[in-house]
Write a protein that holds these residues in place. Structure first.
Motif, PDB file in Angstrom:
ATOM      1  N   GLY B  36       0.938  -1.361  -0.072  1.00  7.86           N
ATOM      2  CA  GLY B  36       0.107  -0.443   0.330  1.00  7.86           C
ATOM      3  C   GLY B  36       0.809   1.487   0.727  1.00  7.86           C
ATOM      4  N   THR B  37       2.330   0.866  -0.372  1.00  2.23           N
ATOM      5  CA  THR B  37       2.795   2.671  -1.002  1.00  2.23           C
ATOM      6  C   THR B  37       3.690   2.544  -1.963  1.00  2.23           C
ATOM      7  OG1 THR B  37       5.158   0.664  -0.394  1.00  2.23           O
ATOM      8  CG2 THR B  37       3.584   1.546   1.860  1.00  2.23           C
ATOM      9  N   PRO B  38       3.460   4.152  -1.996  1.00  6.07           N
ATOM     10  CA  PRO B  38       3.440   3.894  -3.478  1.00  6.07           C
ATOM     11  C   PRO B  38       4.975   3.075  -4.101  1.00  6.07           C
ATOM     12  CG  PRO B  38       3.565   6.264  -2.479  1.00  6.07           C
ATOM     13  CD  PRO B  38       3.681   4.887  -1.737  1.00  6.07           C
ATOM     14  N   GLY B  39       5.065   2.476  -5.367  1.00  5.90           N
ATOM     15  CA  GLY B  39       6.566   1.624  -5.355  1.00  5.90           C
ATOM     16  C   GLY B  39       6.354   0.536  -6.303  1.00  5.90           C
ATOM     17  N   LEU B  40       6.920  -0.447  -6.483  1.00  9.31           N
ATOM     18  CA  LEU B  40       6.737  -1.475  -7.268  1.00  9.31           C
ATOM     19  C   LEU B  40       6.593  -2.426  -7.016  1.00  9.31           C
ATOM     20  CD1 LEU B  40      11.010  -1.631  -7.921  1.00  9.31           C
ATOM     21  CD2 LEU B  40       8.654  -0.918  -9.485  1.00  9.31           C
ATOM     22  N   ILE B  41       5.818  -3.789  -6.509  1.00  9.16           N
ATOM     23  CA  ILE B  41       4.474  -4.649  -6.289  1.00  9.16           C
ATOM     24  C   ILE B  41       5.374  -5.593  -5.120  1.00  9.16           C
ATOM     25  CG2 ILE B  41       4.549  -7.002  -7.114  1.00  9.16           C
ATOM     26  CD1 ILE B  41       6.109  -6.709  -9.296  1.00  9.16           C
ATOM     27  N   GLY B 199      14.469  -2.563  -9.666  1.00 10.51           N
ATOM     28  CA  GLY B 199      13.088  -2.552 -10.899  1.00 10.51           C
ATOM     29  C   GLY B 199      12.803  -1.686 -11.723  1.00 10.51           C
ATOM     30  N   ILE B 200      11.904  -2.276 -12.634  1.00 16.06           N
ATOM     31  CA  ILE B 200      11.331  -1.352 -13.646  1.00 16.06           C
ATOM     32  C   ILE B 200       9.975  -0.926 -13.824  1.00 16.06           C
ATOM     33  CG2 ILE B 200      11.715  -3.395 -15.373  1.00 16.06           C
ATOM     34  CD1 ILE B 200      12.873  -0.931 -16.837  1.00 16.06           C
ATOM     35  N   GLU B 201       9.539   0.023 -14.052  1.00 15.86           N
ATOM     36  CA  GLU B 201       8.063   0.082 -14.068  1.00 15.86           C
ATOM     37  C   GLU B 201       8.216   0.515 -16.138  1.00 15.86           C
ATOM     38  OE1 GLU B 201       6.375   2.929 -10.725  1.00 15.86           O
ATOM     39  OE2 GLU B 201       8.508   3.149 -11.067  1.00 15.86           O
ATOM     40  N   TRP B 202       7.406   0.422 -16.176  1.00 21.81           N
ATOM     41  CA  TRP B 202       6.990   0.355 -17.947  1.00 21.81           C
ATOM     42  C   TRP B 202       4.954   1.000 -17.838  1.00 21.81           C
ATOM     43  CZ3 TRP B 202       5.671  -2.478 -22.255  1.00 21.81           C
ATOM     44  CH2 TRP B 202       5.419  -1.700 -23.504  1.00 21.81           C
ATOM     45  N   ASP B 206      -2.060   4.616 -20.630  1.00 25.71           N
ATOM     46  CA  ASP B 206      -2.271   6.461 -20.005  1.00 25.71           C
ATOM     47  C   ASP B 206      -2.673   5.857 -18.820  1.00 25.71           C
ATOM     48  OD1 ASP B 206      -1.203   8.697 -21.458  1.00 25.71           O
ATOM     49  OD2 ASP B 206      -3.314   9.023 -21.977  1.00 25.71           O
ATOM     50  N   ASN B 207      -3.091   4.801 -18.966  1.00 21.33           N
ATOM     51  CA  ASN B 207      -3.933   3.573 -17.086  1.00 21.33           C
ATOM     52  C   ASN B 207      -3.815   2.414 -17.861  1.00 21.33           C
ATOM     53  OD1 ASN B 207      -5.582   2.629 -19.649  1.00 21.33           O
ATOM     54  ND2 ASN B 207      -7.407   3.861 -19.005  1.00 21.33           N
ATOM     55  N   PHE B 208      -2.681   2.518 -18.251  1.00 23.16           N
ATOM     56  CA  PHE B 208      -1.263   0.428 -17.928  1.00 23.16           C
ATOM     57  C   PHE B 208      -0.258   0.953 -17.351  1.00 23.16           C
ATOM     58  CE2 PHE B 208      -5.556  -2.223 -19.805  1.00 23.16           C
ATOM     59  CZ  PHE B 208      -5.881  -2.973 -19.078  1.00 23.16           C
ATOM     60  N   THR B 209      -0.149   0.881 -16.073  1.00 22.65           N
ATOM     61  CA  THR B 209       1.505   0.534 -16.240  1.00 22.65           C
ATOM     62  C   THR B 209       1.517  -1.082 -16.026  1.00 22.65           C
ATOM     63  OG1 THR B 209       0.799   2.391 -14.944  1.00 22.65           O
ATOM     64  CG2 THR B 209       3.239   1.280 -14.385  1.00 22.65           C
ATOM     65  N   LEU B 210       3.188  -1.905 -16.561  1.00 28.06           N
ATOM     66  CA  LEU B 210       3.982  -3.125 -16.246  1.00 28.06           C
ATOM     67  C   LEU B 210       4.945  -2.497 -14.598  1.00 28.06           C
ATOM     68  CD1 LEU B 210       3.323  -4.079 -19.730  1.00 28.06           C
ATOM     69  CD2 LEU B 210       1.722  -4.973 -18.017  1.00 28.06           C
ATOM     70  N   LYS B 211       5.470  -3.652 -14.653  1.00 28.08           N
ATOM     71  CA  LYS B 211       6.276  -4.035 -13.409  1.00 28.08           C
ATOM     72  C   LYS B 211       7.374  -4.875 -13.361  1.00 28.08           C
ATOM     73  CE  LYS B 211       3.370  -1.644 -10.043  1.00 28.08           C
ATOM     74  NZ  LYS B 211       3.253  -1.090  -9.320  1.00 28.08           N
ATOM     75  N   ALA B 212       8.314  -4.748 -13.426  1.00 31.12           N
ATOM     76  CA  ALA B 212       8.891  -5.591 -12.644  1.00 31.12           C
ATOM     77  C   ALA B 212      10.243  -6.145 -12.499  1.00 31.12           C
ATOM     78  CB  ALA B 212      10.140  -6.868 -14.124  1.00 31.12           C
ATOM     79  N   GLU B 213      10.077  -6.609 -10.909  1.00 27.12           N
ATOM     80  CA  GLU B 213      11.531  -6.561  -9.761  1.00 27.12           C
ATOM     81  C   GLU B 213      11.885  -7.355  -9.572  1.00 27.12           C
ATOM     82  OE1 GLU B 213       9.274  -5.061  -6.554  1.00 27.12           O
ATOM     83  OE2 GLU B 213       8.669  -7.180  -5.943  1.00 27.12           O
ATOM     84  N   LEU B 235      12.207 -13.015  -8.500  1.00 28.91           N
ATOM     85  CA  LEU B 235      11.786 -11.879  -9.858  1.00 28.91           C
ATOM     86  C   LEU B 235       9.720 -12.234  -9.562  1.00 28.91           C
ATOM     87  CD1 LEU B 235      13.666 -12.610 -12.977  1.00 28.91           C
ATOM     88  CD2 LEU B 235      13.802 -10.424 -10.953  1.00 28.91           C
ATOM     89  N   ASN B 236       9.129 -10.693  -9.500  1.00 27.67           N
ATOM     90  CA  ASN B 236       7.900 -10.473  -9.664  1.00 27.67           C
ATOM     91  C   ASN B 236       7.920  -9.640 -10.454  1.00 27.67           C
ATOM     92  OD1 ASN B 236       7.787 -11.448  -7.789  1.00 27.67           O
ATOM     93  ND2 ASN B 236       8.127  -9.799  -5.715  1.00 27.67           N
TER      94      ASN B 236
END
Lengths: 197, 703
Positions: B36-41, B199-202, B206-213, B235-236
């Protein structure tokens, strides 16, 4: 054993008169007779974005400055026909506005002016926006005033600010008075069109 | 508006020219983690949410549920409160283990073209340490839509592929079995083995974000070190969909074995759904005619005075104001009134002033308004009528009328003529009520629904008899036993018994008297059944000058513990308690309250409350209480702490309204540091009329 308690009383219920909301006053002063008797006390207000097209009557007449109240209860104040304030719109109101140079430009057949608009922000602070405007004459047109038609000289005013551009229109009669106009209010209300009846 | 862009534009684009300039590049495209914090997964980043954003996140994966409330306290500092359920944690097959945790994160710098943003954070630094971790993390936005983060973690975040910490090699356990938890563990923070994560956020759309960490967390173990989840990979992978600005829905694949779901609701007190509100239009100022001859010949007559008073009284009703008393002379008027409709007194002042321009004889030039609440005059504000006439619709008219007004404390009562109240002395209401009980033993949430009948009788201005009876209709009964404790009086731990036995219950029944002793000294005395569990007498005095940012208060109570059935009887327990209070309202909208004194269980200590109070009525804050009850005697959590949220109703619906909805979420409701709940404490009433509050919301004067 419990860890946290939350009690809510957001529900509406029955009870004695809540004076918070106040009485609803029905306004009976918009009869056809009243309009015919003194048409100068009435205007027609149209706001397309809010689906409003209704009569308004003079609520306060302070000479050059007049405040009109519409049938649905919002008010708009004009100085010599130029919009300076609105209240009670279902959207963002103009708290105060001024248009230095606009009257002179209209009388001179064109020119430049500016418009300053104040509105309330989410934190109850006055937010001031400034626009630079150009006024150009756009010929003579027949204007539909709702119950009659009139001929007026049309002026287009284009105003540009930091984040917004809007276009106002004024129609002047032979004496140089504004008989109809379409003037910008706010992003949620867009334009207020007003005309004499 | 500004926040509606999921892409992380760093360059100024054509669109950016048309959005508010306040949105820094790095507060856009914020998505929330399973914590529940700003961030990755699962891993944190150095990104902050927009200032003041409040986010509630519910996340689930097999074996664990987390609910988190995160507040962006300032542009750089954020805080989180979390409640989690971990299945089989204790390994004894007794179902779920429930855990409360608090986080803090501080972002050290703004990202620039070359330098990433850095942040330092504490995760679960006050709980039982189940999720305890500390980290330093850097985040850099690479292109319009790609952002990378890398960090170094300790504790839980330093448990996979960890390496030796040469500075502080040892990390003493944050929490030992048998501890009560809930205390700071400075001896452990940033100590012991550490590990890298990243990790990386892509922002693919506009309303979709993909993340890997790459996760450095290898601590999904039960108390005995057995695996809670199968960890096949560090990896998540995740996907976040944002259907509207207010909602985020996420799906992720964790550690090569589990699917996780998250849902986040976001709200920002800085962005109202209806800026300016949907209030009805005010009556315009009526300008006196230039023919002042009539004004000069006007003479005061007894019958004209009462006629004016009656006209003002009627005209005030339409604006949600109640005229209380009036003093009229040839050139001046002084009016005391109660604002029943508007959350801010500044708006009440503006409405009252405009009504008076229409009702007063032309000779009157000075209009003095004394807003009241609960029968107390809060302040005295004088306007020149000419200023009202000239500034109403003029640009800069709001600041100018404030500058020209004479502002101070309310005057004396002498000279004022009482006006019959508009409201009936007796009022009543029936409404449903709902009570939510969080985290009651093994139940994360229980609800009580019922009907409340309330009534109020105004004996005279400032003297009120009020009461309410509650009948629960839906109540989840549990078999809680009455708790007896020889060491510490049980003042709150039996609250479940009160809920069970009160059928129906007298929720409160009090006689309350409010007054003003001298210019800046206000008093309250409340007697009767003060709250669900206690009754008695409560006396309060507040010293608050009109134009200071501070106020001092003192409250003394003598109360007895009510019977569980909440009718008229009392149990044996009696206590004299109370506290001295210091209030300070900082210029940046933070308010500090310090209470020092004796609490319900007879313990001595202090409560620190720190609130961020927005000029539109929102309040978000936190408090903690330390008393002489030892941590082990207090029990789980060690001491009382919690968060406070108040939401003004007019913010939600746009219609004018003085009420708020809110709650104090206590981490645990126990007996040490327990406060008495008395309605209508003075500070919140009196300060609505003081200089700070009036000027903060002065934009509403002409609304």
């Amino acid at each position: 054993m419990q860890a946290a308690v939350y009690t809510s009383s957001i529900f509406l219920g029955a009870g004695s008169t809540p004076y918070e909301t106040g009485p609803t006053v029905s306004d009976n002063s918009f009869t056809a007779e009243a309009v015919q008797a003194s048409p100068e006390n009435f205007q027609l207000f149209t706001i397309n974005a809010l689906g409003i097209a209704e009569l308004a009557r003079v609520l306060a007449d302070n000479g050059e400055s007049k405040t009109w109240i519409s049938q649905s209860g919002f008010t708009a104040s004009f100085d010599n026909g130029i919009l300076v304030a609105t209240r009670g719109l279902v959207g963002e109101d103009i708290m105060a506005a001024s248009s230095p140079g606009l009257l002179q430009s209209l009388q001179a057949g064109g020119g430049t002016s500016s418009r300053i608009i104040e509105k309330l922000d989410s934190l109850n602070k006055i937010e001031r926006m400034t626009f630079s405007c150009t006024v150009v004459a756009a010929g003579t047109e027949t204007i539909n005033l709702g119950v009659r038609e009139a001929t007026g000289r049309r002026f287009n005013e284009n105003c540009r600010g930091e984040t917004l551009i809007f276009d106002n229109i004024y129609w002047l009669d032979a004496s140089g008075a504004i008989i109809a106009s379409r003037q910008y209010v706010s992003p949620t209300v867009a334009y207020l069109r007003s005309n004499r009846v | 508006m500004a926040e509606r862009s999921t892409r992380f534009c760093t360059a100024v684009s054509a669109i950016a020219l048309f959005v508010a300039s306040s949105a820094a590049a790095d507060d856009r495209g914020v998505t929330y983690t399973l914590y529940g914090t700003p961030g990755l997964i699962e891993m944190p980043t150095a990104i902050s949410a927009a200032d003041a954003e409040i986010a509630g996140t519910l996340s689930y994966f097999p074996g664990q549920v987390r609910t988190t409330f995160t507040f962006q306290i300032s542009p750089n500092l954020s805080g989180s409160f979390r409640y989690s359920a971990v299945q089989d944690y204790t390994g004894d097959g007794e179902g779920s283990y429930f855990d409360r945790s608090f986080d803090l994160r501080y972002r050290i710098n703004d990202e620039t073209n070359w330098i990433p943003a850095f942040a330092v954070g504490l995760q679960d630094f006050l709980g039982t340490g189940l999720f305890s971790a500390e980290y330093v993390v850097a985040t850099k936005t690479l292109t319009d839509s790609i952002r990378v983060s890398a960090g170094l973690g300790w504790g839980r975040l330093g448990s996979y592929n960890a390496f030796y910490n040469p500075v502080f090699p040892n990390r003493p356990p944050v929490f030992n079995p048998g501890d009560t938890g809930g205390t700071l563990a400075f001896k452990s923070y940033f100590r012991g083995d550490m590990a890298f994560f990243g990790g990386i956020e892509w922002a693919a759309a506009d309303n979709f974000t993909l993340k890997a960490e790459y996760s450095s967390d290898d601590s999904y173990k039960d108390l005995y070190g057995n695996d809670l989840i199968e960890r096949n990979s560090p990896l998540n992978f995740g996907l976040v969909y944002e259907p509207t600005e207010a909602f985020q829905i996420g799906l992720s694949y964790l550690y090569g074995s589990e699917l996780a779901l998250t849902g986040t609701v976001r709200v920002n007190p800085l962005t109202a759904p209806f800026p300016g509100g949907l209030d009805s239009s005010p009556p315009p100022v009526v300008i006196r005619s230039s023919d002042t001859a009539a004004a000069r010949t006007w003479e005061m007559q007894a019958n004209t005075e009462s006629a004016i008073a009656m006209n003002v009284r009627e005209a005030f009703i339409a604006e949600g104001l109640e005229l209380n008393s009036i003093e009229i002379s040839d050139v001046e008027v002084r009016v005391r009134y109660t604002n029943l409709r508007y959350r801010t007194e500044s708006q009440g002042l503006g409405r009252a002033a405009r009504v008076l321009t229409a009702e007063l004889p032309a000779s009157i030039e000075i209009i003095t308004l004394e807003p009241m609440q609960l029968g107390i005059p809060l302040s005295g504000i004088s306007f020149n009528r000419t200023d009202l006439e000239t500034l109403e619709n003029s640009v800069g008219g709001s600041e100018e009328i404030l500058a020209r007004a004479q502002m101070g404390s309310a005057g004396a009562e002498d000279g004022l003529i009482e006006v019959d109240p508009v409201r009936d002395a007796f009022s009543w209401g029936i409404a449903p009520y709902m009570q939510l009980i969080f985290f009651n033993g093994s139940e994360p949430l229980q609800a009580t629904l019922g009907v409340e009948a309330s009534a109020s009788y105004v004996l005279r201005p400032g003297l009120f008899l009020t009461g309410a009876i509650r009948q629960p209709i839906y109540l989840k009964l549990d078999d809680d036993e009455i708790i007896y404790d020889p060491d510490l009086p049980v003042v709150r731990r039996n609250s479940a018994i009160y809920s069970r036995e009160g059928m129906p219950a007298i929720n409160y029944l009090t006689l309350a008297s409010y007054g003003r002793l001298s210019t800046n000294v206000y008093t309250r005395i409340t007697a009767g059944y003060l709250e669900e569990m206690f009754g008695g007498i409560s006396a309060e005095v507040l010293y608050q000058p009109f134009d200071t940012r501070w106020a001092l208060g003192a409250e003394l109570n003598y109360v007895g513990q009510r019977d569980f059935n909440q009718l008229f009887g009392f149990q044996d327990y009696r206590v004299a308690m109370g506290h001295g209070s210091l209030y300070y309202s900082f210029e940046n909208d933070y308010v500090l309250q310090l209470d020092v004194g004796r609490y319900l269980a007879g313990d001595w200590g202090a409560t620190f409350t720190f609130n961020r109070e927005f000029d539109n009525g929102w309040q978000v804050g936190a408090y903690f209480t330390l008393t002489d009850v030892p941590f082990d005697e207090y029990g789980e959590g060690s001491f009382d702490k919690g968060i406070i949220v108040e939401i003004p109703i007019d913010f939600i619906f746009g219609q004018p309204n003085r009420r708020t909805v809110g709650t104090t979420l206590r981490s645990l409701n126990r007996d040490g540091g327990a406060q008495l709940y008395v309605d209508g404490r003075l500070y919140d009433v009196v300060r609505e009329g003081n200089l700070v509050e009036l000027t903060d919301a002065w934009g509403r004067f002409w609304r």
